[in-house]
Design an enzyme around this catalytic site. Structure first.
Site, mmCIF file in Angstrom:
data_model
loop_
_atom_site.group_PDB
_atom_site.id
_atom_site.type_symbol
_atom_site.label_atom_id
_atom_site.label_comp_id
_atom_site.label_asym_id
_atom_site.label_seq_id
_atom_site.Cartn_x
_atom_site.Cartn_y
_atom_site.Cartn_z
ATOM 1 N N ASN A 124 3.445 -1.637 1.989
ATOM 2 C CA ASN A 124 3.825 -2.770 2.843
ATOM 3 C C ASN A 124 3.818 -2.499 4.340
ATOM 4 O OD1 ASN A 124 4.576 -5.173 1.178
ATOM 5 N ND2 ASN A 124 5.872 -3.661 0.165
ATOM 6 N N ILE A 125 4.234 -1.310 4.753
ATOM 7 C CA ILE A 125 4.680 -1.139 6.144
ATOM 8 C C ILE A 125 3.569 -1.144 7.197
ATOM 9 C CG2 ILE A 125 6.810 0.048 5.492
ATOM 10 C CD1 ILE A 125 5.466 2.693 6.246
ATOM 11 N N MET A 126 2.316 -1.369 6.781
ATOM 12 C CA MET A 126 1.273 -1.535 7.792
ATOM 13 C C MET A 126 0.687 -2.948 7.777
ATOM 14 S SD MET A 126 -0.421 2.281 7.829
ATOM 15 C CE MET A 126 -1.440 2.055 9.294
ATOM 16 N N LYS A 127 1.378 -3.849 7.094
ATOM 17 C CA LYS A 127 0.959 -5.254 7.096
ATOM 18 C C LYS A 127 1.424 -5.920 8.393
ATOM 19 C CE LYS A 127 0.769 -5.318 2.067
ATOM 20 N NZ LYS A 127 1.478 -5.549 0.790
ATOM 21 N N HIS A 160 -3.836 -0.527 5.460
ATOM 22 C CA HIS A 160 -3.759 -1.765 4.672
ATOM 23 C C HIS A 160 -2.633 -2.613 5.237
ATOM 24 C CE1 HIS A 160 -3.919 -4.326 1.045
ATOM 25 N NE2 HIS A 160 -2.610 -4.291 1.061
ATOM 26 N N GLU A 211 -8.378 -10.513 0.830
ATOM 27 C CA GLU A 211 -8.228 -11.729 0.006
ATOM 28 C C GLU A 211 -8.559 -13.034 0.744
ATOM 29 O OE1 GLU A 211 -4.319 -11.627 -1.687
ATOM 30 O OE2 GLU A 211 -4.670 -9.755 -2.729
ATOM 31 N N ASN A 256 -11.430 -6.364 1.334
ATOM 32 C CA ASN A 256 -10.693 -6.021 0.110
ATOM 33 C C ASN A 256 -10.309 -7.294 -0.642
ATOM 34 O OD1 ASN A 256 -9.345 -3.724 -1.268
ATOM 35 N ND2 ASN A 256 -7.433 -4.782 -0.752
ATOM 36 N N HIS A 292 -6.670 -4.903 -10.110
ATOM 37 C CA HIS A 292 -5.450 -5.170 -10.877
ATOM 38 C C HIS A 292 -5.910 -5.787 -12.192
ATOM 39 C CE1 HIS A 292 -2.896 -4.302 -7.452
ATOM 40 N NE2 HIS A 292 -3.575 -5.150 -6.712
ATOM 41 N N GLU A 321 -6.585 -0.657 -5.424
ATOM 42 C CA GLU A 321 -5.203 -0.948 -5.831
ATOM 43 C C GLU A 321 -5.074 -0.881 -7.354
ATOM 44 O OE1 GLU A 321 -3.771 -4.592 -4.042
ATOM 45 O OE2 GLU A 321 -4.740 -4.140 -2.133
ATOM 46 N N ASP A 323 -4.263 -0.719 -11.053
ATOM 47 C CA ASP A 323 -3.200 -0.635 -12.062
ATOM 48 C C ASP A 323 -3.677 -1.372 -13.311
ATOM 49 O OD1 ASP A 323 -2.722 -3.294 -11.167
ATOM 50 O OD2 ASP A 323 -0.903 -2.737 -10.095
ATOM 51 N N TRP A 369 -2.011 1.658 -7.344
ATOM 52 C CA TRP A 369 -1.066 0.855 -6.547
ATOM 53 C C TRP A 369 0.377 1.145 -6.967
ATOM 54 C CZ3 TRP A 369 -2.324 -0.666 -2.024
ATOM 55 C CH2 TRP A 369 -1.467 -1.515 -1.319
HETATM 56 C C1 XIL Z 1 2.234 -5.929 -2.790
HETATM 57 C C2 XIL Z 1 3.298 -4.864 -2.597
HETATM 58 O O1 XIL Z 1 3.055 -3.816 -3.503
HETATM 59 C C3 XIL Z 1 4.667 -5.451 -2.846
HETATM 60 O O2 XIL Z 1 5.677 -4.508 -2.555
HETATM 61 C C4 XIL Z 1 4.847 -6.675 -1.983
HETATM 62 O O3 XIL Z 1 6.076 -7.289 -2.290
HETATM 63 C C5 XIL Z 1 3.736 -7.672 -2.184
HETATM 64 O O4 XIL Z 1 2.491 -7.030 -1.944
HETATM 65 N N1 XIL Z 1 -2.670 -7.137 -3.286
HETATM 66 C C6 XIL Z 1 -2.517 -6.470 -2.112
HETATM 67 C C7 XIL Z 1 -1.276 -5.709 -1.847
HETATM 68 O O5 XIL Z 1 -3.471 -6.401 -1.332
HETATM 69 O O6 XIL Z 1 -0.956 -5.669 -0.487
HETATM 70 C C8 XIL Z 1 -0.125 -6.251 -2.637
HETATM 71 O O7 XIL Z 1 0.993 -5.394 -2.439
HETATM 72 C C9 XIL Z 1 -0.475 -6.366 -4.088
HETATM 73 C C10 XIL Z 1 -1.628 -7.317 -4.262
#
Ligand code: XIL
Length: 411
Positions: A124-127, A160, A211, A256, A292, A321, A323, A369
């Site tokens: 999160n911390i670079m959004k 990111h 996105e 991305n 994802h 990302e 998972d 992720w």
């Molecule tokens: C997610 C984070 O992991 C969460 O902590 C936050 O609450 C919401 O965002 N796609 C992305 C990521 O590009 O930035 C997202 O990260 C997950 C979906």
């Protein structure tokens, strides 16, 4: 078919819990670059016992990786020792202050991250709202700490993300901006320019835009605040790539997105954008496939073909990302052995698809992720999942073994 990505966004849930606090960090040396050669210098400096690393790197036999269903991290091979010859870093998204998986305060997490990964990305911390909460006021402390951590531990930092529509991290000044489309783009590009300039030489690569394609209307651009305030135009995307490149010519620049590993219209938009950008000399280096996915969808062959389609354009490819959700129908109350084993195979297949589809020179890395299942972003108040490589107690899952086996066998 259940697409959990939609669930993720409904999860506007995450949002209000975010806070920004300052955090210090130490310095260090020798962070690797994205290039093939340097990642090997990283893994050789790492802390896994030499016996386990060498057994895995010297053999492609899957049995040398790990055989138990749940292992403590001290007895398994270091993932990063397995990518030295593959040409890309292996990464993990980590939290910072305000996140439940705060890397800075969890020494067990630090040990496991340092053991297995040579690339970090901020969950999160670079959004946007973390770095420029109010217009013109930049708060780099937490991101600085993450860079310092990565650098001190021989890891690269992937940025990111410069532009993303998700409501919780769009600063108020963007939402309420009332000027012309040109003025809006000036304000937005100031964010891109300031941030990319600040991290020049530190961040090896950026998700410049995240996105921007709508999958409710797959052939179109998302009607995000950026699109609408740009005068119902996608011009902010190319502006952002131009601005990021001007600010940091050395950083690799990525677009991305999610679902592009299976949605033909959405992937088609990406491929058209690549062609258009190439024709007009807009600087784009690669595409990040968020990946994802769930246990059974999409098929491995579809994933591989999608990766291949981008690789065929000559761009770099990240799995950005990764998972694998196992509880899409919300029936599991615990991760049973059979599901864990299916998940292992799924991870193995996806890593193998990446290695097969993407030529070595175009591999920009694989990032998962999150570290442990209990901290995955997929968990909500009504849904529990087990999508990652490590159990809550930091022991490795069969999924970890799947990744390790695919990497160990890869070329
Ligand atoms: C997610 C984070 O992991 C969460 O902590 C936050 O609450 C919401 O965002 N796609 C992305 C990521 O590009 O930035 C997202 O990260 C997950 C979906």
């Amino acid at each position: 078919m259940w697409q959990f990505k939609r669930l993720g966004y409904v999860g506007g849930l995450f949002i209000s819990m975010m806070v920004i606090t300052a955090c210090g960090g130490g310095g260090g040396n020798n962070a690797p670059s994205l290039s093939t050669g340097s990642s090997s210098s990283v893994s050789s400096s790492v802390s896994m016992s030499s016996s386990s690393s060498s057994s895995a790197t010297s053999s492609s036999s899957t049995s040398s990786v790990s055989s138990s269903s749940s292992s403590s991290s001290s007895s398994v091979v270091a993932l990063k020792s397995l990518v030295t010859t593959l040409g890309f870093p292996i990464g993990v998204a980590v939290g910072g202050p305000g996140d439940s998986d705060n890397l800075f305060t969890n020494t067990m997490m630090q040990t496991v991250v340092n053991t297995h990964f040579n690339s970090l990305v901020a969950g999160n911390i670079m959004k946007m709202s973390y770095l420029e909460p109010t217009q013109g006021n930049f708060t780099f402390n937490d991101a600085d700490a993450l860079y310092n951590y990565a650098h001190a531990n021989g890891m690269v930092l992937h940025g990111h993300t410069l532009i993303w529509h998700a409501d919780y991290q769009v600063p108020g000044y963007i939402k309420s901006f009332s000027g012309t489309p040109t003025e809006f783009n000036t304000a937005l590009m100031n964010h891109v320019t300031q941030v990319a300039t600040y991290f020049a030489g530190k961040v090896v690569s950026w998700d410049v835009v995240n996105e921007a394609i709508d999958d409710n209307n797959p052939a179109g651009w998302r009607q995000s605040v950026f699109y609408v305030k740009s005068g119902n135009s996608n011009v902010f995307i190319e502006n952002a790539f131009n601005a990021a490149h001007a600010a940091d010519p050395g950083a690799k620049l990525f677009y991305n997105d999610y679902n592009i590993e299976w949605s033909a219209p959405k992937l088609g938009m990406v491929l058209s954008m690549i062609d258009d950008f190439k024709n007009r000399n807009i600087p784009i280096d690669g595409i990040g496939f968020q990946m994802h996915v769930s246990l059974n969808f999409p098929s491995v062959s579809t994933i591989q073909a999608s990766l291949q389609a981008v690789a065929d354009k000559g761009l770099m490819v990240r799995i950005s990302e990764l998972d694998v959700a196992v509880n899409s129908d919300n029936t599991l109350t615990a991760l049973d052995a059979n599901t864990a084993s299916l998940q292992k195979q799924r991870y193995k297949d996806i890593v193998n698809a990446y290695l097969t589809a993407v030529p070595k020179a175009q591999r920009a890395g694989i990032t998962v992720w999150g570290l442990t299942d209990d901290k995955s972003w997929l968990n909500t108040s009504t849904h529990t999942d087990w999508p990652l490589l490590f159990n809550a107690d930091f022991s490795t899952k069969p999924a970890f073994d799947g990744v390790a086996e695919a990497l160990a066998a890869g070329m």
